[in-house]
Design an enzyme around this catalytic site. Structure first.
Site, PDB file in Angstrom:
ATOM      1  N   CYS A   1     -13.396  -0.917  -9.955  1.00  0.00           N
ATOM      2  CA  CYS A   1     -12.125  -1.078 -10.650  1.00  0.00           C
ATOM      3  C   CYS A   1     -11.386  -2.274 -10.062  1.00  0.00           C
ATOM      4  O   CYS A   1     -11.777  -2.840  -9.035  1.00  0.00           O
ATOM      5  CB  CYS A   1     -11.286   0.185 -10.501  1.00  0.00           C
ATOM      6  SG  CYS A   1     -10.751   0.508  -8.790  1.00  0.00           S
TER       7      CYS A   1
ATOM      8  N   GLU B   1      -8.190   8.725   2.332  1.00  0.00           N
ATOM      9  CA  GLU B   1      -6.977   8.487   1.552  1.00  0.00           C
ATOM     10  C   GLU B   1      -5.962   9.608   1.744  1.00  0.00           C
ATOM     11  O   GLU B   1      -4.766   9.365   1.926  1.00  0.00           O
ATOM     12  CB  GLU B   1      -7.326   8.351   0.066  1.00  0.00           C
ATOM     13  CG  GLU B   1      -6.100   8.097  -0.798  1.00  0.00           C
ATOM     14  CD  GLU B   1      -6.411   8.134  -2.281  1.00  0.00           C
ATOM     15  OE1 GLU B   1      -5.516   8.539  -3.062  1.00  0.00           O
ATOM     16  OE2 GLU B   1      -7.544   7.772  -2.673  1.00  0.00           O
TER      17      GLU B   1
ATOM     18  N   CYS C   1      -5.545   7.468 -10.979  1.00  0.00           N
ATOM     19  CA  CYS C   1      -6.141   6.138 -11.129  1.00  0.00           C
ATOM     20  C   CYS C   1      -6.899   6.053 -12.447  1.00  0.00           C
ATOM     21  O   CYS C   1      -7.784   6.870 -12.718  1.00  0.00           O
ATOM     22  CB  CYS C   1      -7.070   5.869  -9.954  1.00  0.00           C
ATOM     23  SG  CYS C   1      -8.048   4.368 -10.120  1.00  0.00           S
TER      24      CYS C   1
END
Length: 261
Positions: A21, A143, A244
């Site tokens: 991405c 994360e 996302c």
């Protein structure tokens, strides 16, 4: 030394193979440029840039040194010297790690994906509004480790099963000690489900799937409606879109082939 054209070719080759991405492309571009621009200095990275061995190996070949992990979430930062360069990976770094880097005389190259930063802003809003953050994610994922460093009160739910355990406790109560034991690695210090689950906000690890995050959000919203009534739900549940887009593209792709990536 890598030229700009070489860097672009490397990114393009990886993108073609793995469907990166734009946020990951940005992280790779920043890291590769840092390796080229600061080739005369010692460069460290606090974690793998992304979950891709080829990309991480390519950084090693560019003399980027991965900070050693010591276990239990600890890392050995002792090898970072004055005037060194430190790369923060796409998943971000914890608040404590960023404070440490700020205290050292080092150059920081922050490649954190903007979608991850959006999650951090969301949980910061939760804290300011007195909400407990419900994080859809995996408690040991880099994360999520970074995200909870911006939280005061939080509980991490991995899937719908765990979300149902928490929402059932919200509505019906239950065995407090059993709940705390089950989520012992996924809750903030001093977590009290009797007081900290009355006002909650949803956030997610950006790599989790949209369908499941939405379902978890709906479950918490319904639980708050049952406990406090439909007219009060907005005082007890808050949700922002931190999903996302690229993850959802991969979700649709994998679903169309009957598999989960």
């Amino acid at each position: 030394m890598h030229t700009q054209n070489t860097i672009q070719r490397d990114i393009y080759a990886h993108k073609q193979d793995f469907g990166f991405c734009w946020g990951v492309e940005r992280s790779i571009a920043l890291a590769y440029e840092a390796a080229s621009h600061f080739s005369d200095r010692t460069i460290h990275i606090t974690n793998e840039l992304i979950h891709n061995p080829e990309v991480n190996d390519s950084l090693t070949k560019k003399n980027v040194q991965l900070i050693e992990k010591l276990g239990e979430g600890k890392k050995d930062f002792s090898k970072i010297g004055e005037n060194d360069v430190v790369i923060l990976p796409a998943f971000g770094a914890s608040f404590e790690e960023m404070e440490l880097m700020n205290s050292k005389n080092v150059e920081v190259v922050d490649t954190t994906c903007p979608w991850v930063s959006k999650v951090w802003n969301t949980v910061d809003t939760h804290q300011k509004k007195g909400l407990t953050s419900i994080i859809h994610g995996k408690y040991a994922h880099e994360e999520t480790v970074a995200t909870i460093s911006f939280c005061e009160d939080y509980i991490i739910v991995k899937d719908m099963k765990e979300a149902d355990m928490v929402t059932d406790y919200i509505v019906n109560g239950g065995d407090k000690e059993a709940l705390l034991k089950y989520f012992k690695n996924a809750i903030s210090e001093g977590f009290d489900p009797d007081t900290m689950l009355n006002k909650v906000g949803l956030a997610n690890q950006t790599t989790m799937y949209k369908k499941e995050t939405r379902a978890i959000g709906q479950a918490f919203q319904k639980a708050m409606m049952k406990k406090f009534g439909p007219t009060e739900v907005n005082q007890h549940y808050m949700e922002f879109d931190t999903i996302c887009d690229a993850t959802q593209v991969r979700e649709r792709f994998s679903t169309s082939f009957g598999c989960r990536m």
